[in-house]
Structure formats: C-alpha cells, structure tokens
Design a protein around this motif. Sequence first.
Motif, PDB file in Angstrom:
ATOM      1  N   MET A  80      47.246  68.143  43.626  1.00  0.00           N
ATOM      2  CA  MET A  80      48.211  67.684  44.630  1.00  0.00           C
ATOM      3  C   MET A  80      49.280  68.768  44.822  1.00  0.00           C
ATOM      4  O   MET A  80      49.852  69.265  43.855  1.00  0.00           O
ATOM      5  CB  MET A  80      48.867  66.372  44.195  1.00  0.00           C
ATOM      6  CG  MET A  80      49.860  65.829  45.216  1.00  0.00           C
ATOM      7  SD  MET A  80      50.609  64.269  44.669  1.00  0.00           S
ATOM      8  CE  MET A  80      49.159  63.209  44.697  1.00  0.00           C
ATOM      9  N   ALA A  81      49.528  69.148  46.069  1.00  0.00           N
ATOM     10  CA  ALA A  81      50.501  70.196  46.374  1.00  0.00           C
ATOM     11  C   ALA A  81      51.914  69.750  46.008  1.00  0.00           C
ATOM     12  O   ALA A  81      52.260  68.573  46.115  1.00  0.00           O
ATOM     13  CB  ALA A  81      50.431  70.549  47.847  1.00  0.00           C
ATOM     14  N   THR A  82      52.712  70.720  45.567  1.00  0.00           N
ATOM     15  CA  THR A  82      54.111  70.462  45.223  1.00  0.00           C
ATOM     16  C   THR A  82      55.024  71.196  46.182  1.00  0.00           C
ATOM     17  O   THR A  82      54.584  72.044  46.978  1.00  0.00           O
ATOM     18  CB  THR A  82      54.405  70.930  43.787  1.00  0.00           C
ATOM     19  OG1 THR A  82      54.290  72.366  43.744  1.00  0.00           O
ATOM     20  CG2 THR A  82      53.438  70.316  42.788  1.00  0.00           C
ATOM     21  N   MET A  83      56.325  70.919  46.084  1.00  0.00           N
ATOM     22  CA  MET A  83      57.290  71.605  46.920  1.00  0.00           C
ATOM     23  C   MET A  83      57.293  73.110  46.615  1.00  0.00           C
ATOM     24  O   MET A  83      57.487  73.934  47.512  1.00  0.00           O
ATOM     25  CB  MET A  83      58.691  71.002  46.730  1.00  0.00           C
ATOM     26  CG  MET A  83      59.700  71.497  47.746  1.00  0.00           C
ATOM     27  SD  MET A  83      61.336  70.762  47.543  1.00  0.00           S
ATOM     28  CE  MET A  83      61.021  69.072  48.050  1.00  0.00           C
ATOM     29  N   ALA A  84      57.065  73.457  45.344  1.00  0.00           N
ATOM     30  CA  ALA A  84      57.006  74.872  44.976  1.00  0.00           C
ATOM     31  C   ALA A  84      55.818  75.557  45.652  1.00  0.00           C
ATOM     32  O   ALA A  84      55.922  76.714  46.089  1.00  0.00           O
ATOM     33  CB  ALA A  84      56.895  75.005  43.460  1.00  0.00           C
ATOM     34  N   ASP A  85      54.682  74.851  45.772  1.00  0.00           N
ATOM     35  CA  ASP A  85      53.518  75.412  46.463  1.00  0.00           C
ATOM     36  C   ASP A  85      53.847  75.679  47.924  1.00  0.00           C
ATOM     37  O   ASP A  85      53.454  76.713  48.490  1.00  0.00           O
ATOM     38  CB  ASP A  85      52.331  74.449  46.373  1.00  0.00           C
ATOM     39  CG  ASP A  85      51.843  74.258  44.946  1.00  0.00           C
ATOM     40  OD1 ASP A  85      51.973  75.206  44.146  1.00  0.00           O
ATOM     41  OD2 ASP A  85      51.349  73.148  44.643  1.00  0.00           O
ATOM     42  N   VAL A  86      54.553  74.741  48.552  1.00  0.00           N
ATOM     43  CA  VAL A  86      54.954  74.910  49.948  1.00  0.00           C
ATOM     44  C   VAL A  86      55.866  76.120  50.090  1.00  0.00           C
ATOM     45  O   VAL A  86      55.723  76.936  51.014  1.00  0.00           O
ATOM     46  CB  VAL A  86      55.656  73.633  50.477  1.00  0.00           C
ATOM     47  CG1 VAL A  86      56.225  73.872  51.878  1.00  0.00           C
ATOM     48  CG2 VAL A  86      54.690  72.460  50.486  1.00  0.00           C
ATOM     49  N   ALA A  87      56.811  76.268  49.155  1.00  0.00           N
ATOM     50  CA  ALA A  87      57.752  77.391  49.209  1.00  0.00           C
ATOM     51  C   ALA A  87      57.012  78.723  49.099  1.00  0.00           C
ATOM     52  O   ALA A  87      57.299  79.668  49.851  1.00  0.00           O
ATOM     53  CB  ALA A  87      58.784  77.243  48.093  1.00  0.00           C
ATOM     54  N   ARG A  88      56.043  78.828  48.170  1.00  0.00           N
ATOM     55  CA  ARG A  88      55.286  80.070  48.025  1.00  0.00           C
ATOM     56  C   ARG A  88      54.484  80.380  49.276  1.00  0.00           C
ATOM     57  O   ARG A  88      54.432  81.515  49.744  1.00  0.00           O
ATOM     58  CB  ARG A  88      54.356  79.956  46.817  1.00  0.00           C
ATOM     59  CG  ARG A  88      55.046  80.224  45.476  1.00  0.00           C
ATOM     60  CD  ARG A  88      54.021  80.393  44.356  1.00  0.00           C
ATOM     61  NE  ARG A  88      53.253  79.165  44.128  1.00  0.00           N
ATOM     62  CZ  ARG A  88      53.640  78.203  43.294  1.00  0.00           C
ATOM     63  NH1 ARG A  88      54.775  78.332  42.621  1.00  0.00           N
ATOM     64  NH2 ARG A  88      52.908  77.126  43.133  1.00  0.00           N
ATOM     65  N   SER A  89      53.855  79.353  49.834  1.00  0.00           N
ATOM     66  CA  SER A  89      53.027  79.563  51.026  1.00  0.00           C
ATOM     67  C   SER A  89      53.860  80.002  52.224  1.00  0.00           C
ATOM     68  O   SER A  89      53.422  80.843  53.021  1.00  0.00           O
ATOM     69  CB  SER A  89      52.264  78.277  51.357  1.00  0.00           C
ATOM     70  OG  SER A  89      51.498  78.426  52.529  1.00  0.00           O
ATOM     71  N   ALA A  90      55.070  79.452  52.351  1.00  0.00           N
ATOM     72  CA  ALA A  90      55.937  79.781  53.490  1.00  0.00           C
ATOM     73  C   ALA A  90      56.786  81.022  53.248  1.00  0.00           C
ATOM     74  O   ALA A  90      57.435  81.515  54.177  1.00  0.00           O
ATOM     75  CB  ALA A  90      56.835  78.584  53.810  1.00  0.00           C
ATOM     76  N   GLY A  91      56.808  81.499  51.987  1.00  0.00           N
ATOM     77  CA  GLY A  91      57.613  82.670  51.666  1.00  0.00           C
ATOM     78  C   GLY A  91      59.098  82.395  51.665  1.00  0.00           C
ATOM     79  O   GLY A  91      59.905  83.263  52.035  1.00  0.00           O
ATOM     80  N   VAL A  92      59.482  81.196  51.223  1.00  0.00           N
ATOM     81  CA  VAL A  92      60.899  80.825  51.175  1.00  0.00           C
ATOM     82  C   VAL A  92      61.187  80.200  49.816  1.00  0.00           C
ATOM     83  O   VAL A  92      60.289  80.023  48.986  1.00  0.00           O
ATOM     84  CB  VAL A  92      61.253  79.816  52.297  1.00  0.00           C
ATOM     85  CG1 VAL A  92      61.008  80.415  53.674  1.00  0.00           C
ATOM     86  CG2 VAL A  92      60.447  78.522  52.130  1.00  0.00           C
ATOM     87  N   SER A  93      62.449  79.849  49.610  1.00  0.00           N
ATOM     88  CA  SER A  93      62.823  79.200  48.356  1.00  0.00           C
ATOM     89  C   SER A  93      62.528  77.708  48.409  1.00  0.00           C
ATOM     90  O   SER A  93      62.385  77.121  49.493  1.00  0.00           O
ATOM     91  CB  SER A  93      64.311  79.418  48.071  1.00  0.00           C
ATOM     92  OG  SER A  93      65.090  78.709  49.029  1.00  0.00           O
ATOM     93  N   VAL A  94      62.455  77.105  47.214  1.00  0.00           N
ATOM     94  CA  VAL A  94      62.280  75.662  47.140  1.00  0.00           C
ATOM     95  C   VAL A  94      63.452  74.954  47.806  1.00  0.00           C
ATOM     96  O   VAL A  94      63.279  73.919  48.478  1.00  0.00           O
ATOM     97  CB  VAL A  94      62.140  75.205  45.665  1.00  0.00           C
ATOM     98  CG1 VAL A  94      62.166  73.680  45.560  1.00  0.00           C
ATOM     99  CG2 VAL A  94      60.853  75.742  45.056  1.00  0.00           C
TER     100      VAL A  94
END
Length: 367
Positions: free
Chosen positions: A1-15
């Motif tokens: 299950m994706a986490t907020m940290a995964d989203v941040a890495r994928s988008a190239g931004v901070s959590v």
Amino acid sequence: MATMADVARSAGVSVATVSHVLNDTRPVLPRTRRAVLDAVDELGYTPNTLARSLVTSRTRSIGLAVSAISNPYFTEILQGVEACALEHGYGLLIADPHDDPEHERKVVRLLHERRVDGMIVAPSADPRGLLTHLGRHGVPTVFLDRLVDGAAATAAPPRTPALDGSERGAPSGAAFLFDQVCAENAEPMAALVTHLAGLGHTRIGLVAGLHGLSTTTERISGYRRGLASSGLPYDGRLVSRGDSAAQGAERATATLLDLAAPPTALVTANNAMTIGALRALRDRGLSVPDDLALCCFDDFAWADLFSPRLTAISQPSREIGARAVRLLLERLETPDRPSRTVRLPCAFVHRTSCGCPDTPSEKGTVS
C-alpha cells in the motif's frame, strides 16, 4: 500500500508539501500541486481520513438533515448539495428527520457525534430543540428552504474539549451564528393568485402547508397579498390546511368543496399537496380546469405530463442546495462573520391547469 512518503518521492517534493496539497493547509505552486496529484493517481494512494482529521480538526464531511424520503422536493435540493460538496472535496452524511421535531433532534445529534465539520438542515415546524443543540455546541450550520428565528438561540454551557484537544463549542452566552437560504415565497404565491383573479375567479381557495413552517406563513401572506392587489376580500373559509402532505391535502380540498359557495379556483402550497388535491377532485368527479382551475407552488418533473399540464411556481431547488454548501464553507472559513439569509427567485411556469389555452410552457422569474 502506497504511503505519503512514496507520493513525495514520486513527485520529487517533501512529505510536508504532499500534506499541504492534500489538506489545503498552505498555498502550493500549480505545477507542484499537479505533480503531487499525478503521483497520488499513479500510486493509488488513499489518504488516511481519520489521521488527517486528528491533525486538521476537520473531517471534510457535511451533515445533511432533510426529509428527502418523505418529501420529493428535497431530492433535487439533495442533488445540489451533493454536487457542490463533492466539487469542494467534501462528503455527505445524510439523515431524514421526517419533519418530526423529536426525530430531528436525534438525527442531528448523531450527525454531530460523527464529527461533521458543519450541518445543513431543513428545520421542522418546531426547531427549538434543534437550535438548542446546535447553538450549545457551536456547530457551523446553514438552514435551507425554511427560515428559523435564532434570536433566542445561545450557546449555554462553556466550551468543552474535543477529542483532539481543541475547543469546538461556543462560549457561554455567545450568539448562535448561522446562515439560511431559501426561495422567495410571498411574491410567487401572490403571482398565482393574481393570475387566477385575472382570469375572472373571485373565490380562490388555498390548500396551505404545515402550521409553524416559515414557508407556510409566507405563502399564506402571499395569498392574501394577491387577493388584495386584485381587489378581492380575504375569506378565511377559503383557506384549508393540508399540512404539507398529500393525505392532508385530500381532506383540505374536500373541506373547501363542501362549502356552500365552494371556490372556482384552487392554489396548492407544495407539490405533495397538489397530488392530494387532484385525488380529491377526481373522487368528486371534477375536471381541471373545466370545473375548477388549479395552480400549484412547486413544479415537479412530471407536472408537464399531467392532463391538463400544471401551471406552477418552480423553485431553484438545486441552486438552493449548492448555495447552502457555499454558505457553510464560508462559515467554516470565517466563523465569526455576521449571519446571512439568502433568498433566490422563483419562476412562474405557465401551462393549462389554470384554464389558459394550451401553448408551450412559458417561464417568467418571480421574486
């Protein structure tokens, strides 16, 4: 299950930036917002609503208490509320108060216990318990369709801590600030009466709504205003209460027909009572408009399919619902701003049940 940290890495931004985008807690550049939302879609990330509500003290949910099941008119209002709420990222928790003050208090209390951010309510004829609860807890509220008098509504006890440690109630003795949105009632009703009077009717009956509702009071006022402007006297015997329901309207219409000098034209004060009145006329073997002309307050989907086609006042139901949401969001943004009451114009839909020739439906704004 994706986490907020995964989203941040994928988008190239901070959590933190992801959090600001998802919770609307800080302005974010459009291209950054787009990158975050694209990452959310790509990864199938689902925010933890419960965790977010503990951080923001908001659940992004609205409690809606309207009698949508027992009153079809409110179905269109519900559609307007739902569409506007969804557009702004809010979900709905819906309850039907059945126009009963005791049940109304119960369902509103239950909605409040589910931590909705605010409430949209079509109040009953006796909203005192409702006002007491909402005012005591400082619940951001919009009343729709029916107006209430909040002069006596104050939040009695002091604030109490919420689950997250914040204080969500109103201070002791503080005025209960709420907003309201409804359609115009008096002038549109007067327009129906003057239209019938212009066709030569001098005995115009009214099947009125439930006692205590602001819509009932205002539509009776409009009925009297229409008589006065047409030079006709008010006769209380020509007003019979249908209690805003089809069965009540059947009895009310029968009472009017039993008069020694019955009306030659009839105005019904909501859509449910129009159905009841038509049943009563059918049971007497009377034809509309040959034996009795009919106009109604509230247009509805099949009014144009009746024979005759029903001349009616059309209320802006969906816009009432959408405006209620916008008022509530403004209240959430600025809790201390003065209360507002918004009235929306209606449309006169000219068909044939009034006795006029059969032509395509014509609409004219009445405010």
